[in-house]
Design an enzyme around this catalytic site. Structure first.
Site, PDB file in Angstrom:
ATOM      1  CG  HIS A 114      32.679  47.278  38.858  1.00 27.41           C
ATOM      2  ND1 HIS A 114      31.364  47.427  39.179  1.00 27.41           N
ATOM      3  CD2 HIS A 114      32.793  47.568  37.550  1.00 27.41           C
ATOM      4  CE1 HIS A 114      30.688  47.786  38.107  1.00 27.41           C
ATOM      5  NE2 HIS A 114      31.526  47.877  37.099  1.00 27.41           N
ATOM      6  CB  SER A 149      27.347  39.924  39.367  1.00 26.52           C
ATOM      7  OG  SER A 149      26.405  40.691  38.669  1.00 26.52           O
ATOM      8  CE  LYS A 150      33.181  43.979  36.433  1.00 29.89           C
ATOM      9  NZ  LYS A 150      34.062  43.982  35.296  1.00 29.89           N
ATOM     10  NE  ARG A 151      25.282  40.273  34.877  1.00 25.59           N
ATOM     11  CZ  ARG A 151      26.576  40.013  34.661  1.00 25.59           C
ATOM     12  NH1 ARG A 151      27.289  40.849  33.912  1.00 25.59           N
ATOM     13  NH2 ARG A 151      27.179  38.968  35.172  1.00 25.59           N
ATOM     14  CG  ASP A 152      24.402  41.890  42.623  1.00 29.32           C
ATOM     15  OD1 ASP A 152      23.273  41.450  42.846  1.00 29.32           O
ATOM     16  OD2 ASP A 152      25.438  41.193  42.617  1.00 29.32           O
TER      17      ASP A 152
END
Ligand code: GLU
Length: 486
Positions: free
Chosen positions: A16, A252-255
């Site tokens: 990421h 976060s990776k979910r943003d």
């Protein structure tokens, strides 16, 4: 002294932007100082390893234009470069600590440890190991061993020690060792913990500077204790600021907007843009200039200009930088990227389009793109399907007094104009102007609104020339019908 840095990812998922930023800063620092960079795969957390992650990570780093002098893919004098292949190094180090009585076996059961933890938390204390097994006698230890009680190895943290280091980013940091508790070095399956592995490897690989994310700041005192215990010089530490989202919370990776590095390649971003953007995530070159090539970044990079406070991930800035870099690319390259996007989405140029159609279409939207995939979003509904949906502002234009007359007049000329080029369209507009005495916005906007469904967009004449005549005529008719003008 030759500068030696390492990027030491765990292969637990896709690379990421945060990880890529750490890799980039290490790379820039190494190159700035004419040093070496090592890629080390920290794969000792066996359950979390993801098959294929190492390969993808290497591909992502290469795509960004980063390289290293030593690593699992190319070998090197300090290999192997995968931690699970270095177990002998950790065993040696453990033995040397055992010989000096700096470690002890711990036979506490997971249930005992969990109970201790719960108790500490309930009484408002920071949980840390009580040290119960530290004081077992040799006979008690031998009895456990004989019974085959599972055990792990803990480091006996010395009392009344303060650990201080000069962090190249954060300045002087001090931590009392008493607060750490006797931490685990080797788990019951014989695999070292991260804190032990990283010190053994960084020392064995002669790493001079450890540049990593701030989330590791709390590990550093433990690592310093281990350098002392192993009689090795500690490297310089530099902890990079956290990457934050627009609400200033840890990214976060979910943003939304945050994607693995290779997803940017898939969307047709230029790697140079991403590198430039990542370099500015927590570092500033000083001065006004923000657009810098990898070589320029290497020349300027300096840990002293790394910020202490969090680095906000600004999507608008990414898009701005990406757009600037994209416009610098040759049109055929960009056309190739867009062509790939079209095939991936199962899209095709309109029927009857010539071989240069895509290049002309891409040229039309070039200034608005941040990546090749944007083409589909921006141009898809106008150029890639026969019908358009008229936006409210387009309908408002079409409802203006002279609009329908202009559309009808243009349509009549377009229906049997033998020439279907931008220049021919321009001529048709001139003819409409002469016939109706309408000019400027009142002349062009109704046709734009009818043909594209919008009140704004790239050059209208080129847009019309990029569309099949049948589509244009149908849209002009349908637009009139839509506003009740037939
Ligand atoms: N494997 C660790 C990580 O991925 C590396 C930490 C370090 O650089 O020391 O976070």
């Amino acid at each position: 002294m030759t500068v030696r840095v390492r990027f030491a990812p765990s292969p637990t998922g896709r690379l990421h932007l945060g990880g890529a930023r750490t890799a980039l800063f290490n790379y820039l620092f190494a190159r700035h100082h004419g040093g070496q960079m090592v890629l080390r795969i920290e794969d000792t957390d066996l359950e979390r390893n993801v098959p294929g992650a190492e390969q993808e990570l290497i591909e992502a780093l290469h795509w960004l234009g980063l390289s290293w002098q030593e690593g699992p893919d190319i070998g090197g004098p300090y290999g192997p470069y995968r931690c699970t292949e270095r177990l002998a190094w950790y065993q040696d180090a453990l033995r040397s600590l055992q010989d000096r009585g700096l470690v002890y076996p711990c036979f506490c059961t997971p249930d005992q440890l969990a109970a201790e933890r719960t108790q500490a938390l309930a009484s408002g204390q920071v949980p840390r190991y009580s040290g119960r097994c530290r004081h077992l006698s040799a006979a008690e230890q031998a009895a456990h061993m004989e019974r085959g009680t599972p055990f792990l190895w803990r480091f006996a943290v010395p009392e009344d020690v303060v650990l201080t280091w000069d962090d190249a980013v954060r300045g002087t940091v001090s931590v009392r060792a008493d607060d750490l508790g006797d931490f685990v070095l080797v788990k019951s399956n014989g695999i070292p913990t991260y804190n032990f592995q990283v010190v053994v490897d960084d020392a064995a690989m002669n790493i001079t500077h450890v540049i990593r994310g701030e989330e590791h700041l709390s590990n550093t005192p433990r690592q310093l204790l281990l350098y002392q215990a192993l009689d090795k010089p500690a490297p310089v530490f530099a902890h990079l600021p956290q990457v934050l989202n627009s609400e200033r919370k840890k990214l976060s990776k979910r943003d939304p907007h945050v994607e693995p590095v290779l997803a940017y390649r898939e969307k047709g971003y230029t790697p140079e843009a991403l590198v430039n953007f990542l370099a500015l995530l927590g570092w500033s070159p000083g001065g006004e200039q923000e657009l810098l090539s990898l070589d320029e970044l290497c020349a300027r990079f300096d840990l002293a200009r790394v910020h202490r406070s969090g680095a906000v991930f600004d999507v608008d800035k990414l898009n701005w930088i990406a757009g600037v870099y994209l416009r610098q690319q040759p049109l055929p390259w960009l056309t190739g990227q867009v062509s790939q996007q079209l095939s991936e989405h199962g899209l095709q140029p309109p029927p009857g389009s010539g071989p240069d159609w895509l290049e002309r279409a891409v040229a039309l939207y070039r200034d608005e793109l941040t990546c090749a995939a944007d083409f589909i979003e921006l141009a898809g509904s106008v150029l890639l399907q026969p019908e358009v949906v008229w936006q409210a502002e387009a309908l408002a234009v079409l409802r203006q007094p002279e609009a329908a007359a202009v559309v009808r007049a243009y349509r009549a000329l377009a229906a049997d104009d033998p020439d279907w080029t931008a220049e021919a369209s321009r001529r048709r507009f001139r003819a409409v102007q002469q016939a109706l005495g309408v000019k400027g916005k009142a002349l062009y906007l109704p046709v734009r609104a009818a043909v594209t469904g919008r009140a704004h967009g790239p050059d209208l004449q080129e847009t019309i020339a990029c569309l099949p005549r049948a589509w244009v005529l149908a849209r002009l008719d349908n637009a009139l019908a839509e506003v009740g003008q037939v």
